[in-house]
Design a protein around this motif. Sequence first.
Motif, PDB file in Angstrom:
ATOM      1  N   GLN A 239       0.829  -1.201   0.000  1.00 28.57           N
ATOM      2  CA  GLN A 239       0.000   0.000   0.000  1.00 28.57           C
ATOM      3  C   GLN A 239       0.869   1.260   0.000  1.00 28.57           C
ATOM      4  O   GLN A 239       0.568   2.234  -0.691  1.00 28.57           O
ATOM      5  N   GLU A 240       1.957   1.235   0.760  1.00 29.35           N
ATOM      6  CA  GLU A 240       2.848   2.400   0.778  1.00 29.35           C
ATOM      7  C   GLU A 240       3.484   2.610  -0.585  1.00 29.35           C
ATOM      8  O   GLU A 240       3.619   3.746  -1.055  1.00 29.35           O
ATOM      9  N   LYS A 241       3.836   1.529  -1.243  1.00 26.55           N
ATOM     10  CA  LYS A 241       4.452   1.627  -2.564  1.00 26.55           C
ATOM     11  C   LYS A 241       3.480   2.244  -3.571  1.00 26.55           C
ATOM     12  O   LYS A 241       3.861   3.115  -4.364  1.00 26.55           O
ATOM     13  N   PHE A 242       2.216   1.817  -3.527  1.00 29.10           N
ATOM     14  CA  PHE A 242       1.219   2.367  -4.446  1.00 29.10           C
ATOM     15  C   PHE A 242       0.973   3.844  -4.146  1.00 29.10           C
ATOM     16  O   PHE A 242       0.906   4.676  -5.052  1.00 29.10           O
ATOM     17  N   GLY A 243       0.849   4.179  -2.854  1.00 28.46           N
ATOM     18  CA  GLY A 243       0.600   5.553  -2.469  1.00 28.46           C
ATOM     19  C   GLY A 243       1.738   6.486  -2.830  1.00 28.46           C
ATOM     20  O   GLY A 243       1.520   7.638  -3.227  1.00 28.46           O
TER      21      GLY A 243
ATOM     22  N   SER B 282       1.141   7.284  -6.485  1.00 27.56           N
ATOM     23  CA  SER B 282      -0.160   7.799  -6.927  1.00 27.56           C
ATOM     24  C   SER B 282      -0.660   9.004  -6.140  1.00 27.56           C
ATOM     25  O   SER B 282      -1.502   9.749  -6.614  1.00 27.56           O
ATOM     26  N   PHE B 283      -0.186   9.149  -4.907  1.00 30.11           N
ATOM     27  CA  PHE B 283      -0.703  10.136  -3.964  1.00 30.11           C
ATOM     28  C   PHE B 283      -2.186   9.934  -3.672  1.00 30.11           C
ATOM     29  O   PHE B 283      -2.906  10.861  -3.335  1.00 30.11           O
ATOM     30  N   ASP B 284      -2.643   8.684  -3.799  1.00 32.86           N
ATOM     31  CA  ASP B 284      -3.938   8.316  -3.249  1.00 32.86           C
ATOM     32  C   ASP B 284      -3.769   8.119  -1.751  1.00 32.86           C
ATOM     33  O   ASP B 284      -2.686   7.773  -1.268  1.00 32.86           O
ATOM     34  N   ILE B 285      -4.859   8.313  -1.009  1.00 34.94           N
ATOM     35  CA  ILE B 285      -4.864   7.876   0.384  1.00 34.94           C
ATOM     36  C   ILE B 285      -5.108   6.380   0.355  1.00 34.94           C
ATOM     37  O   ILE B 285      -6.055   5.905  -0.270  1.00 34.94           O
ATOM     38  N   MET B 286      -4.256   5.637   1.010  1.00 29.43           N
ATOM     39  CA  MET B 286      -4.396   4.192   0.997  1.00 29.43           C
ATOM     40  C   MET B 286      -5.312   3.745   2.134  1.00 29.43           C
ATOM     41  O   MET B 286      -5.420   4.403   3.166  1.00 29.43           O
TER      42      MET B 286
ATOM     43  N   LYS C 151      -4.105   1.958   7.281  1.00 31.08           N
ATOM     44  CA  LYS C 151      -3.707   3.096   8.115  1.00 31.08           C
ATOM     45  C   LYS C 151      -2.190   3.199   8.270  1.00 31.08           C
ATOM     46  O   LYS C 151      -1.619   4.290   8.194  1.00 31.08           O
ATOM     47  N   THR C 152      -1.540   2.069   8.494  1.00 31.50           N
ATOM     48  CA  THR C 152      -0.095   2.075   8.697  1.00 31.50           C
ATOM     49  C   THR C 152       0.633   2.597   7.463  1.00 31.50           C
ATOM     50  O   THR C 152       1.623   3.328   7.578  1.00 31.50           O
ATOM     51  N   ALA C 153       0.144   2.235   6.285  1.00 30.69           N
ATOM     52  CA  ALA C 153       0.771   2.706   5.045  1.00 30.69           C
ATOM     53  C   ALA C 153       0.747   4.223   4.972  1.00 30.69           C
ATOM     54  O   ALA C 153       1.758   4.859   4.634  1.00 30.69           O
ATOM     55  N   ASN C 154      -0.394   4.827   5.277  1.00 30.76           N
ATOM     56  CA  ASN C 154      -0.471   6.286   5.227  1.00 30.76           C
ATOM     57  C   ASN C 154       0.421   6.941   6.268  1.00 30.76           C
ATOM     58  O   ASN C 154       1.060   7.966   6.011  1.00 30.76           O
TER      59      ASN C 154
END
Length: 437
Positions: A344-348, A351-355, A358-361
């Motif tokens: 999720q952190e890698k995607f965010g 992309s700058f999406d909110i994932m 919670k931990t990823a953000n």
Amino acid sequence: MKKIFYMGTLLFSVGLLAAGCGSSNTDSSDNESPDGKTTLDFWSFWGSGARQEVIEEIIADFNASQDEIEVKYSYQPWGDIWTKSLSAITAGNPPDVIVQDINSVAQRAEAQQATDLSEYVEDGFSDEFYPQLWETVEYEDKPYAVPFNTDTQVIFYNKQIFEEAGIGEEDLPQTWDELETVAHQLDVKSGDDFERIGFYPLWNLGADVWALNADDGVSWFDDQENVTIDTDNKVEALDWILEWQEYYGQDTINRLEAEFGSGVADPFISGLVAMRAQNINYYSSLMENAPEDFDFGVIQIPEKETGSGHWSWGGGFVLEVPQGAKNPEASYAFIKYLSTPEVQEKFGEKSFDIMANKTANENLVNNDNLDEKGQMIYQMADENFANTVITPVPLTAPDYNSLVNEQIDQILLGNKSAADGLADAQKAVEDLVEQNK
């Protein structure tokens, strides 16, 4: 507390998440590869740009991480993906995993178009996600999807214009009154014509978001699915919007809207508007299109009055296993991988999406691969999401949004007062709910 309603701005938010064109399609009728691996067909609408690149990289990482499952990526055009998936489900040949709208999970679960995942989801798994996101994936207390990404609405402001007007960080607007005061300080007129507008509430936010913001985070339905359209706070919100419309004049608003474009023609980048309400991943557009020296900040949507709350709205997407998928257990294994903090952190990061995780953000706030602005965006996203409401569509009123929007249009056109229009909308939606019970 679960807040339930549907927002007209969903189309805008999902437009930011849906990128172009790309990969070729595959057929999931054969669920085993020549080397004996289980083959999964994964559908999404991420077909260009950063999202396509990162999801293909993530899929490659997953395929290399184990030797039992092989995921193949199928790009489906935005607007086609869901009609095609429904046809595939009906034909008995659905994709194995699909990206779906977060607000309509219950509709697909009730229609038996999505797989009940309760036998695969471990105890405590739901705790990894923002609670308002997890609530959207449950139907009759069972999960039918897993949240993937989301968004939240904020206000971007042009720091250079603020500095030139003598407005410092301590003067950033926190309430509706302050927003009006600051906006009009930033207006620039030439004779009777506005050359710059400080802010206009309906540029990129719908009236429904301001109604939510005014009414303690409750929009057209409350947490018990009662219709809550005609309330004093919502009437005041629509009247407040009408005051902005009257101040600038419909001719001015129409003229400036006609000048709006995308990319370098963006009215916020060009200085045509000093503050712009936007989905927080608007930052991606600024990175791509704004000059290097363009400086901006981000604030929460101001509250109606001190203490009423900086309520915002978010949409988003989930990962589902369509009904009839040939190996739901393998499908869920891939979904679980996509839901880990690392992935999720890698995607965010790209992309700058909110994932949804919670931990990823939280990790993205301090991600060394992001610059100071990028980290600031995630800091704001994490803070703002505490006041962000997700709006699953009630099963008793799947088509109610058109009834509400019809009345809002009449109000904004001056054909009805805010009080009369919202009263009419209340009755129309109550009648719809009664018909569907």
